[in-house]
Each structure stands twice: as structure tokens, then as C-alpha cells.
Design a protein around this motif. Structure first.
Motif, PDB file in Angstrom:
ATOM      1  N   ASP A 232      -5.559   0.102 -11.018  1.00 57.18           N
ATOM      2  CA  ASP A 232      -5.009  -1.118 -10.411  1.00 57.18           C
ATOM      3  C   ASP A 232      -5.467  -1.256  -8.960  1.00 57.18           C
ATOM      4  N   MET A 233      -5.476  -0.136  -8.230  1.00 56.05           N
ATOM      5  CA  MET A 233      -5.841  -0.222  -6.818  1.00 56.05           C
ATOM      6  C   MET A 233      -7.336  -0.441  -6.640  1.00 56.05           C
ATOM      7  N   VAL A 234      -8.149   0.120  -7.489  1.00 52.04           N
ATOM      8  CA  VAL A 234      -9.590  -0.158  -7.425  1.00 52.04           C
ATOM      9  C   VAL A 234      -9.820  -1.653  -7.618  1.00 52.04           C
ATOM     10  N   ALA A 235      -9.155  -2.240  -8.599  1.00 48.34           N
ATOM     11  CA  ALA A 235      -9.307  -3.675  -8.861  1.00 48.34           C
ATOM     12  C   ALA A 235      -8.824  -4.509  -7.678  1.00 48.34           C
ATOM     13  N   ALA A 236      -7.817  -4.020  -6.969  1.00 49.35           N
ATOM     14  CA  ALA A 236      -7.282  -4.761  -5.823  1.00 49.35           C
ATOM     15  C   ALA A 236      -8.286  -4.873  -4.690  1.00 49.35           C
ATOM     16  N   TRP A 237      -9.314  -4.012  -4.676  1.00 52.65           N
ATOM     17  CA  TRP A 237     -10.348  -4.071  -3.633  1.00 52.65           C
ATOM     18  C   TRP A 237     -11.655  -4.674  -4.145  1.00 52.65           C
ATOM     19  N   ASP A 238     -11.622  -5.235  -5.355  1.00 52.87           N
ATOM     20  CA  ASP A 238     -12.771  -5.995  -5.839  1.00 52.87           C
ATOM     21  C   ASP A 238     -12.987  -7.228  -4.974  1.00 52.87           C
ATOM     22  N   ASP A 240     -12.596 -10.287  -5.470  1.00 47.97           N
ATOM     23  CA  ASP A 240     -11.506 -11.270  -5.530  1.00 47.97           C
ATOM     24  C   ASP A 240     -10.145 -10.590  -5.591  1.00 47.97           C
ATOM     25  N   GLY A 241     -10.093  -9.311  -5.204  1.00 43.42           N
ATOM     26  CA  GLY A 241      -8.842  -8.568  -5.272  1.00 43.42           C
ATOM     27  C   GLY A 241      -7.879  -8.907  -4.151  1.00 43.42           C
ATOM     28  N   ALA A 243      -5.914  -7.005  -2.312  1.00 46.62           N
ATOM     29  CA  ALA A 243      -5.949  -6.148  -1.127  1.00 46.62           C
ATOM     30  C   ALA A 243      -7.122  -6.513  -0.229  1.00 46.62           C
ATOM     31  N   ARG A 244      -8.287  -6.758  -0.818  1.00 48.69           N
ATOM     32  CA  ARG A 244      -9.453  -7.141  -0.023  1.00 48.69           C
ATOM     33  C   ARG A 244      -9.205  -8.473   0.683  1.00 48.69           C
ATOM     34  N   LYS A 245      -8.713  -9.436  -0.030  1.00 51.93           N
ATOM     35  CA  LYS A 245      -8.471 -10.752   0.572  1.00 51.93           C
ATOM     36  C   LYS A 245      -7.483 -10.655   1.735  1.00 51.93           C
ATOM     37  N   ALA A 246      -6.397  -9.901   1.529  1.00 51.06           N
ATOM     38  CA  ALA A 246      -5.392  -9.770   2.582  1.00 51.06           C
ATOM     39  C   ALA A 246      -5.943  -9.034   3.789  1.00 51.06           C
ATOM     40  N   ALA A 247      -6.731  -7.977   3.555  1.00 49.81           N
ATOM     41  CA  ALA A 247      -7.298  -7.213   4.671  1.00 49.81           C
ATOM     42  C   ALA A 247      -8.247  -8.075   5.487  1.00 49.81           C
ATOM     43  N   GLU A 248      -9.082  -8.832   4.818  1.00 45.68           N
ATOM     44  CA  GLU A 248     -10.027  -9.680   5.534  1.00 45.68           C
ATOM     45  C   GLU A 248      -9.301 -10.781   6.304  1.00 45.68           C
ATOM     46  N   GLU A 249      -8.162 -11.213   5.759  1.00 43.27           N
ATOM     47  CA  GLU A 249      -7.365 -12.224   6.460  1.00 43.27           C
ATOM     48  C   GLU A 249      -6.672 -11.624   7.684  1.00 43.27           C
ATOM     49  N   ASN A 250      -6.165 -10.405   7.536  1.00 45.65           N
ATOM     50  CA  ASN A 250      -5.473  -9.744   8.646  1.00 45.65           C
ATOM     51  C   ASN A 250      -6.438  -9.248   9.720  1.00 45.65           C
ATOM     52  N   GLY A 251      -7.677  -8.988   9.323  1.00 45.65           N
ATOM     53  CA  GLY A 251      -8.707  -8.608  10.278  1.00 45.65           C
ATOM     54  C   GLY A 251      -8.465  -7.248  10.907  1.00 45.65           C
ATOM     55  N   ILE A 252      -8.876  -7.124  12.150  1.00 41.30           N
ATOM     56  CA  ILE A 252      -8.837  -5.839  12.845  1.00 41.30           C
ATOM     57  C   ILE A 252      -7.418  -5.282  12.945  1.00 41.30           C
ATOM     58  N   THR A 253      -6.411  -6.146  12.845  1.00 35.27           N
ATOM     59  CA  THR A 253      -5.023  -5.680  12.850  1.00 35.27           C
ATOM     60  C   THR A 253      -4.798  -4.633  11.765  1.00 35.27           C
ATOM     61  N   ALA A 254      -5.356  -4.874  10.572  1.00 34.81           N
ATOM     62  CA  ALA A 254      -5.185  -3.942   9.463  1.00 34.81           C
ATOM     63  C   ALA A 254      -5.806  -2.580   9.787  1.00 34.81           C
ATOM     64  N   VAL A 255      -6.980  -2.588  10.396  1.00 34.77           N
ATOM     65  CA  VAL A 255      -7.684  -1.346  10.702  1.00 34.77           C
ATOM     66  C   VAL A 255      -6.921  -0.533  11.733  1.00 34.77           C
TER      67      VAL A 255
END
Length: 417
Positions: A232-238, A240-241, A243-255
Motif C-alpha cells: 500500500d505504501m509503495v503505491a502511495a508514492w507512485d 499518482d499516489g 503520498a507523492r501528491k501531498a509531499a509535492e504540495e507541501n514542498g520543503i516543509t515536508a522534508v
């Protein structure tokens, strides 16, 4: 947990720092794309290692003996290497944090799952499932509630995980598997890990400690569930996943949130300083296997990975990094961050070397072990020190982050009240 909120300074797009103007060599969008690619690679490697573990567990169940048990243990130890490097993604990424409790929750009350030593006790005021012993009981009668546990399956384990709202009721994930493979570590601060016999999974009259068929069933189900959760978590970083979408939206804050919170509140505080203050061998992450030195080391490796934008495991990824972004604004701050990360890696490498030489982490934090205590404290200090630089990078990049705090660090006297 205590949260320390950092509000970024207002900075212009050009930075005059250290007597010169610098230009960005990486953009936030490319940094975040690589950050997500590294997440996908780490979770994919974790899945691959969990699948190997599941195969080894299947072989143990089919033919329980000392060799197949050791092979399964080795597979569990190997599975921790990629997984622990993912933990920097937990903080700052809700999709990971909401999921993480299913796979890496700790510490656990072992009596929920299986037999325990007599000095474990028979009840707990805070946990009515303290000695439920699912493996020994097909029907659980707890607080007037009757639970059908005749069939050990995914649904049962998911329902029992953190049952009653008690976080110590860990029924699934890496540490449930660890306990089933090693058994309790009854050595206190002395040498030695858990020592479960392979005959705990034997068939017929060779079975020790009873219920070997149910113990094997539990182990197999929890192993298969770990594989499923990682899928499930691997798919979330695909691409269109979620987790990937949210991280890219949150930007450097996530890192930066991930780097800061894992460095400070979680690792330096809850996983290390608390155990050191209490000198308590139960306050260690991989306590049954005595693998805590490795779990901590690869946590720190994961923090360095995301800053440098590189990961080398079964998979390899390298690309635009936060380091490049910071360097484009302030070369001295990037040098400082790299230096702090290197110092932390060196401190944890020293812990790892000491453990591999024969003194495990639970022995290092024991009362009276001044040299071991000092080594652990030095590692904690390195994490706290690098967090201060992470805070400065947050200001430099105009990023507002919340770093997880810990009473063990912020108010250590409260631990003893």
C-alpha cells in the motif's frame, strides 16, 4: 508530545550571505520530485525485504529447526535496513504517519500475543488486554466482552492492534514479528537477546510452550500483513499516489519537518534520552533482537539521504537535493548542515561498532556504564545539534515547520515526577 513551532524569517528571493550573492542550483519542485522518488525506492526495497522475510517464515513453519529459525531472524534483521531509512518520511507526511503505526508501533505488551515469563505479571491497570494471550486462547473474555479468536486471520489482528485505545497493544508489524521470532529478552541490562526455541513452532509432540500451530499461524498472518501494508505504501508514492501528491504540495516543509522531528523529538528524545534517563532496557526500539543500534543508525542514515538527495540500497536514486537548494542561497549553511549530518553519522557509527563488538544498546544505557552512557549521550547531542541547523535552514528557505518535541529533552525532570 510537545511541538515547537518555527516561523520563518521574511527573506527576499536573493540572499546576500557570507559577503556574496548566491543563486539557486536546484528548485523546490525538482527537489520534491527526487524526494518522492527516494521514498518510492526505500519503500520498494522495504517491500522486497519483507517478501524475503515472509518466505523465510514460511520455511520456518514448514520445517521448524534452529537453522530455519535463524534464517528467519536474519531476514528480519535485513528487513530493518531499508525500512528504518524511511522513517524520515513519517513526520511531515500524514499519509505515512497515519499508516506507520500498523508496521512499526512500539513498545508492545507481549502478553497480548503469547506466553510471557512469570515476573511479567497477570494484569495492568492501564491495559485490560495485558495478558490476553491470543495464541493460547481461542476465546478472549476481556472486560465483559467476548472476542472470537478461534481463527487467527488478518481481521483478528487488525482488530486487536491497539485494542482498547492502548498503544502498547501492538498486534501487527515488525515488532510483533520480532517478538514471535526471538521471544522476550529476559536478560535485563546483561548480555543476550531473546531466546525463543525453534520448537515453539514444532508440530505434534515436539511442540514446546503449547499452541505451536496457532503460534505459527499468527506469525504467518502478521508477516503477510506486513507485506500487504508495505505494498500500500509503495503505491502511495507512485506518480499518482496520495503520498507523492501531498509531499509535492507541501514542498520543503515536508522534508524539513521529517528531518527535524525524527532528529529531535522522536529519536534523540523518545527513543534514546528517555531510556538513558531511566537506564531501562525496555526503552529500546528493537528490544527482543538487540538490534537497536542498527535501527538508530539507519534512522540517521535516512535523514542524511533526504538532505543529500541520494539513496543507495537494493535500489539507487540520486537527483536534485535540499543540499543544492541551500547551497544556492548560503554555501556556509549547507557546509554546516553537511558537517552536522556527518558528525551524527560518526556518533551512531560508534554506537554500532560498540554493539557489534559485544556490548548491545541495552547494556550501553545501563546504570553504572559510564562509558556506554557517554557514547549514547554524544549521539543524542549530535542529533540535537543538527536540529538547530535544520531550524536555520527552515528560516533560510522561508519555511514554517513544527518539530516534534520530547519531555525527555525539554523537561527531563518531569520523567521522574
Amino acid at each position: 508530545m510537545i511541538r515547537q513551532t518555527l516561523t520563518a524569517f521574511a527573506l527576499t528571493s536573493a540572499f546576500i550571505l557570507g559577503g556574496h550573492v548566491t543563486a539557486n542550483s536546484a528548485e523546490p519542485t525538482t527537489v520534491m520530485s527526487n524526494y518522492a522518488d527516494i521514498a518510492k525506492a526505500k519503500f520498494s526495497d522495504s517491500l522486497q525485504a519483507a517478501e524475503a522475510l515472509d518466505i523465510a517464515i514460511g520455511a520456518l513453519i514448514a520445517n521448524p529447526n534452529d537453522a530455519t529459525l535463524q534464517t528467519a531472524k536474519n531476514a528480519w534483521l535485513a528487513s530493518r535496513v531499508p525500512y528504518m531509512q524511511t522513517e524520515v518520511y513519517r513526520f511531515g507526511n500524514a499519509a505515512v504517519d497515519d499508516w506507520e503505526g500498523k508496521v512499526n508501533a512500539w513498545p508492545l505488551d507481549e502478553g497480548l500475543i503469547d506466553y510471557v515469563a512469570s515476573d511479567y505479571g497477570t494484569e495492568s491497570d492501564s491495559n485490560k488486554f495485558y495478558t490476553a494471550n491470543v495464541i493460547a486462547n481461542e476465546t478472549l473474555k476481556i472486560g465483559g466482552e467476548t472476542i472470537d479468536a478461534s481463527t487467527i486471520n488478518v481481521q483478528l489482528l487488525q482488530n486487536l492492534h491497539e485494542a482498547g485505545g492502548v498503544e502498547a497493544n501492538v498486534a501487527t508489524g515488525y515488532h510483533a514479528i520480532e517478538f514471535l521470532l526471538w521471544g522476550q529478552d529476559l536478560n535485563g541490562s546483561g548480555p543476550g537477546a531473546g531466546n525463543r526455541p525453534s520448537t515453539d513452532f514444532a508440530k505434534g509432540g515436539d511442540c514446546t510452550n503449547g499452541n505451536c500451530d496457532r503460534r505459527a499461524a499468527y506469525l504467518k498472518v502478521v508477516s503477510e500483513l506486513l507485506v500487504s501494508d508495505l505494498q500500500d505504501m509503495v503505491a502511495a508514492w507512485d506518480a499518482d499516489g496520495e503520498a507523492r501528491k501531498a509531499a509535492e504540495e507541501n514542498g520543503i516543509t515536508a522534508v524539513l519537518t521529517g528531518m527535524g522531528s525524527l532528529s529531535y523529538g522522536e529519536l534523540a528524545g523518545e527513543r534514546m534520552k528517555l531510556g538513558l534517563l531511566l537506564h531501562d532496557p525496555e526503552e529500546e526500539h528493537d528490544c527482543f533482537a538487540d538490534n537497536t543500534h542498527n535501527s538508530h543508525f539507519y534512522d540517521v542514515q535516512g535523514i542524511q539521504n533526504v538532505y543529500l538527495g541520494t539513496y543507495n540500497g537494493a535500489s539507487s536514486v540520486s537527483g536534485a537535493s535540499l543540499s543544492e537548494l541551500v547551497k544556492g542561497k548560503d554555501t556556509s549553511l549547507d557546509t554546516e548542515m553537511r558537517s552536522k549530518l556527518a558528525a551524527s553519522m560518526e556518533a551512531f557509527r560508534a554506537l554500532k561498532a560498540r554493539a557489534e563488538a559485544g556490548e548491545t544498546y541495552d547494556q550501553m544505557i545501563a546504570e553504572g556504564n559510564d562509558e556506554g552512557n557517554a557514547l549514547v549521550q554524544a549521539a543524542i547531542d549530535a542529533l540535537v545539534d543538527q536540529t538547530r541547523t535544520i531550524e536555520r535552514i527552515a528560516a533560510l528557505t522561508e519555511t514554517s515547520i513544527e518539530v516534534e518535541g520530547s519531555d525527555s529533552l525539554d523537561n527531563p525532570n518531569a520523567v521522574f515526577e
